[in-house]
Design an enzyme around this catalytic site. Structure first.
Site, PDB file in Angstrom:
ATOM      1  N   ASP A 134       0.865  -1.193   0.000  1.00  0.00           N
ATOM      2  CA  ASP A 134       0.000   0.000   0.000  1.00  0.00           C
ATOM      3  C   ASP A 134       0.897   1.237   0.000  1.00  0.00           C
ATOM      4  OD1 ASP A 134      -2.218   1.919   0.552  1.00  0.00           O
ATOM      5  OD2 ASP A 134      -3.323   0.139   1.158  1.00  0.00           O
ATOM      6  N   GLY A 157       4.630   1.441  -1.671  1.00  0.00           N
ATOM      7  CA  GLY A 157       4.790   1.863  -3.060  1.00  0.00           C
ATOM      8  C   GLY A 157       3.447   2.141  -3.704  1.00  0.00           C
ATOM      9  N   PHE A 200       0.969   1.190  -6.787  1.00  0.00           N
ATOM     10  CA  PHE A 200       0.752   0.169  -7.821  1.00  0.00           C
ATOM     11  C   PHE A 200       0.553   0.781  -9.205  1.00  0.00           C
ATOM     12  CE2 PHE A 200      -3.521  -0.020  -5.429  1.00  0.00           C
ATOM     13  CZ  PHE A 200      -4.153   0.925  -6.232  1.00  0.00           C
ATOM     14  N   HIS A 217     -12.491  -1.021  -8.320  1.00  0.00           N
ATOM     15  CA  HIS A 217     -13.620  -0.088  -8.501  1.00  0.00           C
ATOM     16  C   HIS A 217     -13.230   1.382  -8.316  1.00  0.00           C
ATOM     17  CE1 HIS A 217     -15.478   0.329  -4.160  1.00  0.00           C
ATOM     18  NE2 HIS A 217     -14.168   0.446  -4.140  1.00  0.00           N
TER      19      HIS A 217
END
Ligand SMILES: C[S@@+](CC[C@H](N)C(=O)[O-])C[C@H]1O[C@@H](n2cnc3c(N)ncnc32)[C@H](O)[C@@H]1O
Length: 272
Positions: free
Chosen positions: A135, A161, A163, A181
């Site tokens: 995360d 980090g 994504f 989502h």
């Protein structure tokens, strides 16, 4: 609303309220209601504008700071958001920890892990597994505190980090709960492709959230959540199981299936 019992002029909790809405109990899941009260309630006043313009109506409204940055600039708001995520996800996390055939795998990485409840539940139910919670860096201390408190710090570690910017950590199973989502179609496809690249042959991607039924008529929670994503994000939307299976197939996953978890939540599984 069925939250309280009234007997002889006195109010008391129902057994369910007592279990799930007493803040002093570990089973408390009211964080999402707190967030609805503090943030979402006001934003939904602008639903009509969101529908007309397609633009977010949260802190970002009128050119403010985008959702996650606004949330993470205030430590109290960050903690309450992450606790809200645990509340929303706890039942599904326990279902994933027990329903998935974990005996075939040794490592997992939860992408967008928030406080870490999914990683904790998987590790508690499957002592042979070790995993990573991935995360943004700001989440690290809150994740580590939660993992420590639940006694699995020797098998679950945090990796910091974005994504959007880097490849995903390699693992036998990659999980994404309430991640896709938040993003538009291009990012959804990119994240699924990154998950494909991060797992070995036979490895799995588990995507879970309030997956909408294929004819978009029954999962009211999922459909409302999709409107909430319109209000909260630049391009996010919820989607059907068939949509997600299609994106997984496009990325190269050879086998896909949808399995119901609890309440409105299902998981979509892709096997490489
Ligand atoms: C809606 S929450 C879902 C949390 C958790 N997976 C669950 O289902 O309860 C989205 C998570 O994605 C994380 N996130 C957002 N943008 C990210 C990025 N660029 N890189 C890594 N994590 C990110 C947030 O910090 C947050 O923890």
């Amino acid at each position: 609303m069925g939250f309280l019992l009234r007997a002889g002029g006195e109010y008391s909790n129902t057994p369910a309220t007592n279990t799930f809405l007493d803040k002093n109990k570990p089973s408390y899941i009211g964080g999402m209601l707190e967030m609805a009260n503090h943030r979402l309630y006001g934003f939904w006043n602008h639903l009509t504008e969101a529908l007309r313009t397609g633009l977010p109506q949260n802190e970002a409204r009128g050119g403010g700071v985008a959702s996650f940055e606004a949330l993470y600039s205030d430590p109290a708001r960050l903690k309450s958001f992450l606790a809200a995520m645990t509340g929303v996800s706890h039942g599904a996390n326990m279902a994933i920890a027990s329903k998935f055939p974990w005996d075939r795998y040794r490592t997992f990485a939860d992408v967008g892990a928030a406080q870490g409840d999914l990683a904790v539940q998987i590790a508690l139910a499957n002592p042979h597994l070790s995993g990573i919670g991935f995360d943004l860096a700001e989440v690290g201390p809150i994740f580590e505190e939660y993992v420590e408190k639940n006694g699995v710090a020797d098998r679950v570690r945090f990796a910091a980090g974005s994504f959007l910017e880097r490849p995903l950590s390699h693992a036998d199973v990659i999980l994404m709960g309430h991640i896709l989502h938040d993003w538009g179609l291009a990012e959804k496809r990119m994240l699924i492709r990154k998950a494909y690249e991060a797992v070995p042959e036979g490895g799995a991607l588990i995507v879970y959230e309030a997956i909408i039924d294929n004819d978009r008529s029954k999962n009211a929670f999922g459909l409302m959540m999709s409107l909430n994503m319109l209000i909260e994000t630049a391009a996010g939307f919820d989607y059907t199981g068939a949509d997600c299976q299609g994106w997984m197939k496009e990325a190269g996953f050879r086998e896909t299936r949808v399995e119901h978890l609890v309440g409105p939540d299902s998981m979509v599984i892709g096997i490489r």
